[in-house]
Motif scaffolding. Sequence first.
Motif, PDB file in Angstrom:
ATOM      1  N   ILE A  51     -40.572  50.303  20.749  1.00  0.00           N
ATOM      2  CA  ILE A  51     -40.491  48.844  20.785  1.00  0.00           C
ATOM      3  C   ILE A  51     -39.811  48.335  19.519  1.00  0.00           C
ATOM      4  O   ILE A  51     -38.924  47.482  19.570  1.00  0.00           O
ATOM      5  N   GLU A  52     -40.204  48.867  18.387  1.00  0.00           N
ATOM      6  CA  GLU A  52     -39.604  48.444  17.126  1.00  0.00           C
ATOM      7  C   GLU A  52     -38.107  48.786  17.083  1.00  0.00           C
ATOM      8  O   GLU A  52     -37.288  47.990  16.646  1.00  0.00           O
ATOM      9  N   GLU A  53     -37.766  49.963  17.568  1.00  0.00           N
ATOM     10  CA  GLU A  53     -36.367  50.417  17.572  1.00  0.00           C
ATOM     11  C   GLU A  53     -35.492  49.579  18.510  1.00  0.00           C
ATOM     12  O   GLU A  53     -34.369  49.224  18.163  1.00  0.00           O
ATOM     13  N   VAL A  84     -56.402  45.021  15.877  1.00  0.00           N
ATOM     14  CA  VAL A  84     -55.137  45.040  15.142  1.00  0.00           C
ATOM     15  C   VAL A  84     -54.089  44.357  16.019  1.00  0.00           C
ATOM     16  O   VAL A  84     -53.934  44.706  17.184  1.00  0.00           O
ATOM     17  N   LYS A  85     -53.399  43.385  15.474  1.00  0.00           N
ATOM     18  CA  LYS A  85     -52.298  42.721  16.186  1.00  0.00           C
ATOM     19  C   LYS A  85     -51.044  43.546  15.898  1.00  0.00           C
ATOM     20  O   LYS A  85     -50.489  43.501  14.805  1.00  0.00           O
ATOM     21  N   PHE A  86     -50.617  44.359  16.885  1.00  0.00           N
ATOM     22  CA  PHE A  86     -49.488  45.260  16.682  1.00  0.00           C
ATOM     23  C   PHE A  86     -48.126  44.584  16.830  1.00  0.00           C
ATOM     24  O   PHE A  86     -47.191  44.944  16.134  1.00  0.00           O
ATOM     25  N   LEU A  87     -48.024  43.639  17.762  1.00  0.00           N
ATOM     26  CA  LEU A  87     -46.709  43.081  18.077  1.00  0.00           C
ATOM     27  C   LEU A  87     -46.615  41.582  17.870  1.00  0.00           C
ATOM     28  O   LEU A  87     -47.576  40.847  18.056  1.00  0.00           O
ATOM     29  N   GLU A 103     -46.621  43.366  10.404  1.00  0.00           N
ATOM     30  CA  GLU A 103     -46.895  44.155   9.187  1.00  0.00           C
ATOM     31  C   GLU A 103     -48.187  44.944   9.356  1.00  0.00           C
ATOM     32  O   GLU A 103     -48.281  46.097   8.941  1.00  0.00           O
ATOM     33  N   GLU A 104     -49.183  44.327   9.985  1.00  0.00           N
ATOM     34  CA  GLU A 104     -50.456  44.999  10.253  1.00  0.00           C
ATOM     35  C   GLU A 104     -50.241  46.206  11.165  1.00  0.00           C
ATOM     36  O   GLU A 104     -50.806  47.275  10.953  1.00  0.00           O
ATOM     37  N   GLY A 105     -49.385  46.043  12.172  1.00  0.00           N
ATOM     38  CA  GLY A 105     -49.067  47.144  13.078  1.00  0.00           C
ATOM     39  C   GLY A 105     -48.348  48.272  12.363  1.00  0.00           C
ATOM     40  O   GLY A 105     -48.649  49.455  12.560  1.00  0.00           O
ATOM     41  N   LYS A 106     -47.380  47.920  11.516  1.00  0.00           N
ATOM     42  CA  LYS A 106     -46.640  48.936  10.747  1.00  0.00           C
ATOM     43  C   LYS A 106     -47.582  49.712   9.835  1.00  0.00           C
ATOM     44  O   LYS A 106     -47.465  50.935   9.700  1.00  0.00           O
ATOM     45  N   GLU A 107     -48.498  49.002   9.199  1.00  0.00           N
ATOM     46  CA  GLU A 107     -49.452  49.659   8.302  1.00  0.00           C
ATOM     47  C   GLU A 107     -50.369  50.611   9.070  1.00  0.00           C
ATOM     48  O   GLU A 107     -50.645  51.717   8.618  1.00  0.00           O
ATOM     49  N   GLU A 113     -49.948  58.114  11.063  1.00  0.00           N
ATOM     50  CA  GLU A 113     -49.015  59.219  10.843  1.00  0.00           C
ATOM     51  C   GLU A 113     -49.427  60.074   9.645  1.00  0.00           C
ATOM     52  O   GLU A 113     -49.282  61.294   9.671  1.00  0.00           O
ATOM     53  N   LEU A 114     -49.958  59.445   8.611  1.00  0.00           N
ATOM     54  CA  LEU A 114     -50.460  60.184   7.453  1.00  0.00           C
ATOM     55  C   LEU A 114     -51.645  61.061   7.869  1.00  0.00           C
ATOM     56  O   LEU A 114     -51.715  62.243   7.518  1.00  0.00           O
ATOM     57  N   PHE A 115     -52.550  60.492   8.643  1.00  0.00           N
ATOM     58  CA  PHE A 115     -53.687  61.245   9.187  1.00  0.00           C
ATOM     59  C   PHE A 115     -53.192  62.409  10.048  1.00  0.00           C
ATOM     60  O   PHE A 115     -53.616  63.543   9.889  1.00  0.00           O
ATOM     61  N   ARG A 116     -52.249  62.127  10.955  1.00  0.00           N
ATOM     62  CA  ARG A 116     -51.742  63.130  11.895  1.00  0.00           C
ATOM     63  C   ARG A 116     -51.028  64.264  11.166  1.00  0.00           C
ATOM     64  O   ARG A 116     -51.191  65.429  11.499  1.00  0.00           O
TER      65      ARG A 116
END
Length: 133
Positions: A51-53, A84-87, A103-107, A113-116
């Motif tokens: 979606i971001e791309e 969390v409001k992603f979009l 910004e909340e979604g990006k965070e 991803e850090l966890f994964r």
Amino acid sequence: MRRKSKPVKEKSNLSSPCTQELDLYPCSKIWIEKKGHLVFGDGRVELFKAIEETGSINKAVHKLNISYRHAWAYIKTSEKRLKVKFLRYKIGGKYGGGATLTEEGKEFLKRYELFRKGINEMVNLKFKKVFRK
């Protein structure tokens, strides 16, 4: 994420051990649940990144070969259960609408991803210890 049509080869940059080209390698699937319900996993990461791309839910679902209805359900379920409001949405008009990550979604994606990545590193280390002595 469940797909009704032909599965799309995962294009994740989550450092999945399954992307390695070795004869024998570990694979793991991780997701986050809340009160017994799936709220987030690699498939949702891929959806939000697409979606971001593309700047559009519609373009993202075509890219990932999933239905709009399912994508919408994944988005709303994740937002509701994670609070969390992603979009952020831009309503259509002359040039059409769109969607981008908040910004909340990006965070949240960054933290997931850090966890994964940490999980994949642990899986790889354990695998090497057990199978590649």
